[in-house]
Write a protein that holds these residues in place. Structure first.
Motif, mmCIF file in Angstrom:
data_model
loop_
_atom_site.group_PDB
_atom_site.id
_atom_site.type_symbol
_atom_site.label_atom_id
_atom_site.label_comp_id
_atom_site.label_asym_id
_atom_site.label_seq_id
_atom_site.Cartn_x
_atom_site.Cartn_y
_atom_site.Cartn_z
ATOM 1 N N MET A 163 1.266 -1.737 -0.212
ATOM 2 C CA MET A 163 -0.020 0.180 0.230
ATOM 3 C C MET A 163 0.934 1.762 -0.288
ATOM 4 O O MET A 163 2.203 1.137 0.817
ATOM 5 N N VAL A 164 0.377 1.865 -1.091
ATOM 6 C CA VAL A 164 1.490 3.867 -1.302
ATOM 7 C C VAL A 164 0.565 4.526 -0.319
ATOM 8 O O VAL A 164 -1.165 4.437 -0.804
ATOM 9 N N TYR A 165 0.300 5.591 0.233
ATOM 10 C CA TYR A 165 -0.549 6.538 0.262
ATOM 11 C C TYR A 165 0.077 7.746 0.257
ATOM 12 O O TYR A 165 1.171 7.847 1.191
ATOM 13 N N GLY A 166 -0.811 8.881 0.341
ATOM 14 C CA GLY A 166 0.683 10.351 -0.199
ATOM 15 C C GLY A 166 -0.925 11.411 0.463
ATOM 16 O O GLY A 166 -2.350 11.287 0.155
ATOM 17 N N GLU A 167 -0.783 12.489 0.933
ATOM 18 C CA GLU A 167 -1.606 13.357 1.465
ATOM 19 C C GLU A 167 -0.689 14.907 1.534
ATOM 20 O O GLU A 167 0.234 14.743 1.547
ATOM 21 N N VAL A 168 -1.395 15.955 0.871
ATOM 22 C CA VAL A 168 -1.134 17.150 1.282
ATOM 23 C C VAL A 168 -2.224 17.960 1.993
ATOM 24 O O VAL A 168 -3.531 17.910 1.562
ATOM 25 N N VAL A 186 -5.793 16.890 -0.620
ATOM 26 C CA VAL A 186 -6.058 15.950 -1.288
ATOM 27 C C VAL A 186 -5.407 15.064 -1.143
ATOM 28 O O VAL A 186 -3.799 15.197 0.048
ATOM 29 N N ASN A 187 -5.799 13.960 -1.404
ATOM 30 C CA ASN A 187 -4.897 12.094 -0.731
ATOM 31 C C ASN A 187 -5.466 11.075 -1.708
ATOM 32 O O ASN A 187 -6.206 11.327 -2.761
ATOM 33 N N ALA A 188 -3.685 10.506 -2.187
ATOM 34 C CA ALA A 188 -4.204 9.590 -2.903
ATOM 35 C C ALA A 188 -3.982 8.045 -2.798
ATOM 36 O O ALA A 188 -2.833 8.101 -1.920
ATOM 37 N N VAL A 189 -4.169 6.990 -3.273
ATOM 38 C CA VAL A 189 -3.666 5.703 -2.180
ATOM 39 C C VAL A 189 -4.153 4.846 -3.323
ATOM 40 O O VAL A 189 -4.939 4.547 -4.281
ATOM 41 N N THR A 190 -3.287 3.537 -3.088
ATOM 42 C CA THR A 190 -2.944 2.195 -3.671
ATOM 43 C C THR A 190 -2.934 1.308 -3.446
ATOM 44 O O THR A 190 -2.130 1.240 -2.614
ATOM 45 N N THR A 191 -2.606 -0.114 -4.238
ATOM 46 C CA THR A 191 -2.380 -1.038 -3.134
ATOM 47 C C THR A 191 -2.739 -1.944 -4.345
ATOM 48 O O THR A 191 -3.127 -2.003 -5.142
ATOM 49 N N SER A 192 -1.238 -3.320 -3.812
ATOM 50 C CA SER A 192 -1.517 -3.938 -4.948
ATOM 51 C C SER A 192 -1.910 -5.938 -3.662
ATOM 52 O O SER A 192 -2.140 -5.762 -2.712
ATOM 53 N N ASN A 193 -1.862 -6.430 -5.052
ATOM 54 C CA ASN A 193 -2.764 -7.433 -4.469
ATOM 55 C C ASN A 193 -2.583 -9.275 -5.179
ATOM 56 O O ASN A 193 -3.184 -8.988 -6.669
ATOM 57 N N ALA A 194 -1.114 -9.688 -4.648
ATOM 58 C CA ALA A 194 -1.010 -10.745 -5.621
ATOM 59 C C ALA A 194 -2.059 -11.812 -6.092
ATOM 60 O O ALA A 194 -2.048 -12.253 -6.553
ATOM 61 N N ASP A 195 -2.941 -12.437 -5.131
ATOM 62 C CA ASP A 195 -3.709 -12.933 -4.755
ATOM 63 C C ASP A 195 -4.782 -12.981 -6.316
ATOM 64 O O ASP A 195 -5.517 -13.503 -7.169
ATOM 65 N N ASN A 201 -3.946 -10.624 -8.796
ATOM 66 C CA ASN A 201 -2.878 -10.316 -10.409
ATOM 67 C C ASN A 201 -3.124 -7.989 -10.319
ATOM 68 O O ASN A 201 -3.335 -8.354 -11.143
ATOM 69 N N VAL A 202 -3.770 -8.105 -9.190
ATOM 70 C CA VAL A 202 -2.724 -6.489 -8.387
ATOM 71 C C VAL A 202 -1.656 -5.980 -8.767
ATOM 72 O O VAL A 202 -1.649 -6.409 -7.627
ATOM 73 N N SER A 203 -1.721 -5.528 -9.668
ATOM 74 C CA SER A 203 -0.097 -4.848 -9.196
ATOM 75 C C SER A 203 -0.368 -3.275 -8.818
ATOM 76 O O SER A 203 -0.987 -2.638 -8.801
ATOM 77 N N LEU A 204 0.644 -2.625 -7.595
ATOM 78 C CA LEU A 204 1.202 -1.651 -6.930
ATOM 79 C C LEU A 204 0.315 -0.371 -8.274
ATOM 80 O O LEU A 204 1.619 -0.668 -9.336
#
Length: 84
Positions: free
Chosen positions: A1-6, A25-34, A36-39
């Protein structure tokens, strides 16, 4: 997981720093190997406004009330501490 906020914080009560506002303002992204979703394959942004009431100046402890809007969601968030 990557999260950033200003955040942009500003005083609402000009005589003291007890009551303030925030725009964020913020944004988030995650990965899930099960699945097949990449960061960074999906990035979910959010925006919001909030109110800060300082309850302890020494420890800079605030009571926070925020309203945020994200993808297919929105809501009020209440908290009583700072992350950093």
């Amino acid at each position: 997981m990557v999260y950033g906020e200003v955040e942009y914080r500003f005083p609402i009560w000009p005589c003291s720093n007890i009551i303030g506002g925030v725009l964020f303002v913020n944004a988030v992204t995650t990965s899930n190997a099960d699945r097949n979703v990449s960061l960074f394959e999906y990035v979910r942004p959010g925006i919001g406004i909030g109110l800060r009431v300082m309850v302890n100046k020494y420890f800079r402890t605030n009571i926070n009330l925020d309203y945020a809007i994200g993808r297919k969601s929105s809501g009020f968030y209440f908290s009583g501490q700072e992350t950093f």
